[in-house]
Each structure stands twice: as C-alpha cells, then as structure tokens.
Write a protein that holds these residues in place. Structure first.
Motif, PDB file in Angstrom:
ATOM      1  N   SER A  96     -13.333  26.196  22.689  1.00  0.00           N
ATOM      2  CA  SER A  96     -12.380  27.144  22.126  1.00  0.00           C
ATOM      3  C   SER A  96     -13.027  28.510  22.280  1.00  0.00           C
ATOM      4  O   SER A  96     -14.224  28.653  22.052  1.00  0.00           O
TER       5      SER A  96
ATOM      6  N   PHE B  83     -12.763  32.865  21.676  1.00  0.00           N
ATOM      7  CA  PHE B  83     -12.188  33.907  20.839  1.00  0.00           C
ATOM      8  C   PHE B  83     -12.752  35.271  21.255  1.00  0.00           C
ATOM      9  O   PHE B  83     -13.848  35.363  21.798  1.00  0.00           O
TER      10      PHE B  83
ATOM     11  N   TYR C 247     -13.386  38.790  19.030  1.00  0.00           N
ATOM     12  CA  TYR C 247     -13.340  39.472  17.744  1.00  0.00           C
ATOM     13  C   TYR C 247     -13.700  40.937  17.958  1.00  0.00           C
ATOM     14  O   TYR C 247     -14.489  41.273  18.846  1.00  0.00           O
TER      15      TYR C 247
ATOM     16  N   LEU D  27     -10.102  39.017  14.215  1.00  0.00           N
ATOM     17  CA  LEU D  27      -9.742  38.236  15.387  1.00  0.00           C
ATOM     18  C   LEU D  27      -8.725  38.986  16.222  1.00  0.00           C
ATOM     19  O   LEU D  27      -7.687  39.420  15.727  1.00  0.00           O
TER      20      LEU D  27
ATOM     21  N   LYS E 265      -7.247  34.126  20.588  1.00  0.00           N
ATOM     22  CA  LYS E 265      -7.977  32.863  20.701  1.00  0.00           C
ATOM     23  C   LYS E 265      -7.375  31.993  21.792  1.00  0.00           C
ATOM     24  O   LYS E 265      -6.170  32.031  22.050  1.00  0.00           O
TER      25      LYS E 265
ATOM     26  N   THR F 293      -7.286  27.906  22.758  1.00  0.00           N
ATOM     27  CA  THR F 293      -7.633  26.570  22.271  1.00  0.00           C
ATOM     28  C   THR F 293      -6.939  25.510  23.119  1.00  0.00           C
ATOM     29  O   THR F 293      -6.303  24.589  22.596  1.00  0.00           O
TER      30      THR F 293
ATOM     31  N   SER G 156     -16.673  28.181  20.681  1.00  0.00           N
ATOM     32  CA  SER G 156     -16.851  27.100  19.721  1.00  0.00           C
ATOM     33  C   SER G 156     -16.523  25.802  20.422  1.00  0.00           C
ATOM     34  O   SER G 156     -15.650  25.771  21.296  1.00  0.00           O
TER      35      SER G 156
ATOM     36  N   GLN H 154      -8.726  23.359  14.401  1.00  0.00           N
ATOM     37  CA  GLN H 154      -9.193  24.397  15.314  1.00  0.00           C
ATOM     38  C   GLN H 154      -8.403  25.674  15.091  1.00  0.00           C
ATOM     39  O   GLN H 154      -7.606  26.085  15.918  1.00  0.00           O
TER      40      GLN H 154
ATOM     41  N   GLU I 249      -8.665  29.797  13.482  1.00  0.00           N
ATOM     42  CA  GLU I 249      -9.669  30.845  13.492  1.00  0.00           C
ATOM     43  C   GLU I 249     -10.358  30.977  12.145  1.00  0.00           C
ATOM     44  O   GLU I 249      -9.811  30.617  11.114  1.00  0.00           O
ATOM     45  N   ALA I 250     -11.559  31.494  12.187  1.00  0.00           N
ATOM     46  CA  ALA I 250     -12.301  31.814  10.988  1.00  0.00           C
ATOM     47  C   ALA I 250     -11.992  33.249  10.580  1.00  0.00           C
ATOM     48  O   ALA I 250     -11.842  34.126  11.430  1.00  0.00           O
TER      49      ALA I 250
END
Lengths: 116, 113
Positions: A32, A34, A36, A46, A49, A51, A94, B99, B101-102
C-alpha cells in the motif's frame, strides 16, 4: 522488508508550473502506498493512497500519483503549483498482510519550494 | 469530530530524565502507533498498540515503552533521556486490520538538554 527512496531532497518550481516528486519503493509483499504532506509546525496530512485498486490515484488539492509496478515507482504530480503547496512531502509504504498489522515506512522527504 | 490529539505540544527535559507523552486517537479508532521524527528526516516507527498490547515494534531500545488504555488512548514513555532523543514525536490512529489511512496528530516536540 520494505523501503522507500525519495529521489530528490529539494524541488523548486515556479507558481503555475507542474510539480513532480519522485518516489521508488521496495516491498516483499503487495504494497500500500501513500503520500503525506507536512506543513511547518503542523502534523502529517494524507494527500492520497494506493491500495491495489486503480493505478492512477487522485488526491486532494489537485495532486495525483501513478503506481507503476514494473518500475516500482509512485511519483506524485500536480499540473500547476500554488504557493500554498510549499511544504515537506513524504512517500510512505506499508505492507498489506493478512495479519492486519501496519507499520508505515517513510521516505526521507522532499521539500517543495514554490517561487512566485 | 476531534482528530488525533497529542499533549503536550512542546517539552524540554534534561539528560537522564524520564518523559511521558500522551495521545488520544480519532473517534472510533482502536489502534495507536508512535513515530519519531528527527530534524530533517522522515518519521520512524516506534511501536503500535491494539487491545492494550504492543503489537509491533520498530528498531528502538527498551528505554522506549508505551501503554494503551481501555478508551484507546495511549502513552509513550522514554527513560534515561539522551540528547539524541530530541525529536518530534507523532501519534497516529487507525482501525486495526483494515487498510485505511492513518491519521496523525500534530506531534510533541521534545528537546533534551
């Protein structure tokens, strides 16, 4: 193991010109990915993303990124830079594993400067 | 809806002392992760808590410890502070096993003198 390499520590563009921030990743599993953004004295926000759905990902504020598995890249682009885009940008990977554990691995960051 | 909140925002400690940082996750999130961001670098993963247990740990010494409470909030403790512990400490919250986002807090800036 997973890792991220951001190919440029600093990028400077003029307002209204395109932005390209480069990122290569390494992951033993399906990743995954991302992007940021971190503005001075603020937390991480964010942008977008990936995925495992569409390879071209659209994010906030006009940013996009394309997942290219063959090149192990996930470059961030924007057609026209704005002064408010000046910030630090982090590419993050990730591992998408069955256990559901997620630790984010950050690149070292790219500082984007936007000249008037 | 409050996002991730961290306290304090700034802290100055002396070498050898101990420090506790606090984090309240975004409403509905059950997982808290901690990251250390040294000046000019990307954040590095310290550890992650879910169901009040440490689930995953990065490459940090035992001087770094944590706790998660039944309300999902979390603490990060650092003992025997070193000058090199000076950094921005970020808390992130998420859902366990999904899955998604944080979400990050604004961080605690720790300065060790």
């Amino acid at each position: 193991a997973q890792s991220v390499t951001q190919l440029d520590s600093h990028v400077s563009v003029s307002e209204g010109t395109p932005v390209l921030l480069r990122c290569n990743y390494s992951s033993s599993y399906s990743p995954s990915l991302f992007w940021y953004v971190q503005h001075p004295n603020k937390g991480l926000q964010l942008l977008l993303k990936y995925t495992s759905a569409a390879t071209l990902v659209k994010g906030i504020n006009g940013f996009e990124a394309e997942f290219k598995k063959s090149e192990t890249s996930f470059h961030l682009t924007k057609p026209s830079a704005h002064m408010s885009d000046a910030a630090e940008y982090f590419c993050v990977v990730s591992d998408l594993r069955d256990t559901g554990r997620r630790a984010l691995t950050f690149g070292s960051g790219t500082r984007l400067q936007v000249q008037p | 809806d409050a996002g991730v909140t961290q306290s304090p925002t700034h802290l100055i400690k002396t070498r050898g002392q101990q420090v506790t940082l606090r984090c309240s996750p975004k409403s509905g999130h059950d997982t808290v992760s901690w990251y250390q961001q040294a000046l000019g670098q990307g954040p590095q993963f310290i550890f992650q808590y879910y169901e009040e247990e440490e689930r995953q740990r990065g490459n940090f010494p035992d001087r770094f410890s944590g706790h998660q409470f039944p309300n999902y909030s979390s603490e990060l403790n650092v003992n025997a502070l070193l000058l090199g512990d000076s950094a921005l400490y970020l808390c992130a919250s998420s859902f366990w096993g999904l899955q998604t986002e944080a979400f990050f807090g604004q961080g605690t800036r720790l300065t060790v003198v």
